[in-house]
Design an enzyme around this catalytic site. Structure first.
Site, mmCIF file in Angstrom:
data_model
loop_
_atom_site.group_PDB
_atom_site.id
_atom_site.type_symbol
_atom_site.label_atom_id
_atom_site.label_comp_id
_atom_site.label_asym_id
_atom_site.label_seq_id
_atom_site.Cartn_x
_atom_site.Cartn_y
_atom_site.Cartn_z
ATOM 1 N N LYS A 1 0.851 -1.201 0.000
ATOM 2 C CA LYS A 1 0.000 0.000 0.000
ATOM 3 C C LYS A 1 0.874 1.233 0.000
ATOM 4 O O LYS A 1 2.066 1.189 0.365
ATOM 5 C CB LYS A 1 -0.918 0.031 1.228
ATOM 6 C CG LYS A 1 -0.223 -0.005 2.613
ATOM 7 C CD LYS A 1 0.272 1.321 3.148
ATOM 8 C CE LYS A 1 0.873 1.195 4.551
ATOM 9 N NZ LYS A 1 1.743 2.328 4.900
ATOM 10 N N SER B 1 2.710 -6.197 7.349
ATOM 11 C CA SER B 1 1.290 -6.259 7.701
ATOM 12 C C SER B 1 0.489 -6.971 6.616
ATOM 13 O O SER B 1 -0.434 -7.734 6.909
ATOM 14 C CB SER B 1 0.726 -4.848 7.881
ATOM 15 O OG SER B 1 1.414 -4.172 8.916
ATOM 16 N N ASP C 1 -2.010 -1.780 10.914
ATOM 17 C CA ASP C 1 -2.251 -1.753 9.468
ATOM 18 C C ASP C 1 -2.846 -3.060 8.935
ATOM 19 O O ASP C 1 -3.260 -3.110 7.775
ATOM 20 C CB ASP C 1 -0.928 -1.521 8.714
ATOM 21 C CG ASP C 1 -0.554 -0.055 8.631
ATOM 22 O OD1 ASP C 1 -1.331 0.791 9.129
ATOM 23 O OD2 ASP C 1 0.507 0.236 8.063
HETATM 24 O O1 C5P Z 1 0.692 -1.788 15.170
HETATM 25 P P1 C5P Z 1 2.119 -1.872 14.732
HETATM 26 O O2 C5P Z 1 2.875 -2.922 15.492
HETATM 27 O O3 C5P Z 1 2.285 -1.991 13.269
HETATM 28 O O4 C5P Z 1 2.786 -0.471 15.136
HETATM 29 C C1 C5P Z 1 4.170 -0.344 15.271
HETATM 30 C C2 C5P Z 1 4.477 0.925 16.085
HETATM 31 O O5 C5P Z 1 4.139 2.079 15.340
HETATM 32 C C3 C5P Z 1 3.693 1.051 17.365
HETATM 33 O O6 C5P Z 1 4.301 0.383 18.433
HETATM 34 C C4 C5P Z 1 3.701 2.563 17.580
HETATM 35 O O7 C5P Z 1 4.930 2.973 18.128
HETATM 36 C C5 C5P Z 1 3.630 3.107 16.164
HETATM 37 N N1 C5P Z 1 2.253 3.454 15.734
HETATM 38 C C6 C5P Z 1 1.632 4.553 16.306
HETATM 39 N N2 C5P Z 1 0.350 4.889 15.907
HETATM 40 C C7 C5P Z 1 -0.293 4.177 14.959
HETATM 41 C C8 C5P Z 1 0.331 3.057 14.349
HETATM 42 C C9 C5P Z 1 1.611 2.720 14.768
HETATM 43 O O8 C5P Z 1 2.208 5.224 17.177
HETATM 44 N N3 C5P Z 1 -1.532 4.544 14.607
#
Ligand code: C5P
Length: 284
Positions: free
Chosen positions: A8, A103, A134
């Site tokens: 994406k 993701s 994501d």
């Molecule tokens: O959910 P995921 O593990 O992909 O997110 C990785 C990191 O990205 C999270 O631990 C956070 O630090 C940051 N993040 C965030 N806000 C979001 C998505 C991700 O702060 N909406």
């Protein structure tokens, strides 16, 4: 069976504030592109096994495909660790690029395991949300508005099809770092900041460009090459430019490529095309 995991881009990414759970409140526009990884899932005897053609890609528990296997195994009511299935990942989506590769692989794995182990849509949606912010987007694909952590999704009408130039610097950016740099820059840890705007903007661009000026140079070069939109995708490091003709996209990609910067040309995918091409297929 075989399943494709498409990348994406974020045509827009507004950071509205920080949340009590440590995540950031987002308003983002996701768009699927044709660049994809491929997962091949085979029956074996013995413990779950993950292999990848890219030695830089982790194949242990850090890979979300392993988490997807564990969650679907439990959702199917089975005990212990997942077994009798091997996944081979053909990695084409650059890592640490803001293109959602990890993701998307997780969502593709969820689709494949749900088919194999007969798991319903409810547990698949729950597992997607638990695996990463994501991941839910990649169950639907196409053009979508993402709110909250980016996981409250609203499908959008497909915009006109576009050719996409991806410029990939020779460094990656970790998602956590990009959001951390954003927080340092705005000096904000908890108070929400709302800046209403309908423009296509990526609020993470300025803090990431402050560490990696190369990203700013690529965005300017893509605009000079005639891109109708050019921005960093997600948390970077990839930069995309949109073009209405393939020829113009190829010309820009050739002009931008350098020793420290790979470029490739792909195209946007409609939701319908995404759903057709991302479905699990028997190996034939
Ligand atoms: O959910 P995921 O593990 O992909 O997110 C990785 C990191 O990205 C999270 O631990 C956070 O630090 C940051 N993040 C965030 N806000 C979001 C998505 C991700 O702060 N909406």
């Amino acid at each position: 069976m075989r399943v494709r995991a498409f990348a994406k881009i974020n045509r827009s990414l507004r950071v509205l504030g920080t949340r009590a759970d440590g995540y950031h409140e987002l308003r983002t526009i996701f768009q699927s592109i044709a660049l994809h990884d491929t997962l091949t899932v085979r029956a074996i005897r013995g413990p779950f096994r993950l292999t990848c053609d890219d030695p830089a890609c982790p194949v242990d528990d850090r890979n979300l495909i392993a988490g997807a296997a564990a969650r679907m195994w439990r959702a199917a009511g089975r005990r212990g660790a997942p077994r009798d299935v091997a996944v081979h990942l053909r990695k084409r989506i650059p890592m640490q690029a803001g293109l959602g590769g990890g993701s998307s692989d997780a969502a593709a794995a969820l689709r494949a395991f749900a088919t194999r182990w007969r798991v319903g849509a409810g547990p698949v949606d729950a597992a997607a949300a638990a695996l990463g912010a994501d991941v839910p987007y990649f169950l639907a694909g196409g053009a979508a508005l993402g709110l909250e952590r980016g996981d409250l999704l609203f499908p959008l009408a497909d915009p006109p099809r576009a050719w996409v130039v991806l410029a990939l610097p020779d460094f990656g950016v970790s998602t956590r770092d990009a959001f951390g740099w954003f927080d340092q820059r705005v000096g904000l840890r908890s108070a929400p900041r709302v800046r209403p705007s309908h423009e296509m903007v990526n609020d993470l661009e300025a803090p990431v460009i402050a560490r990696h000026p190369e990203i700013g140079r690529i965005i300017s070069a893509l605009r000079r090459s005639g891109a109708s939109e050019a921005a960093m995708s997600g948390t970077g490091s990839a930069v995309f430019g949109l073009f209405s003709s393939r020829q113009a996209a190829v010309r820009a990609a050739n002009r931008l490529a350098s020793a420290s910067r790979r470029t490739l040309v792909t195209r946007t995918l409609s939701r319908k095309t995404y759903q057709t091409l991302a479905a699990t297929k028997p190996i034939g």
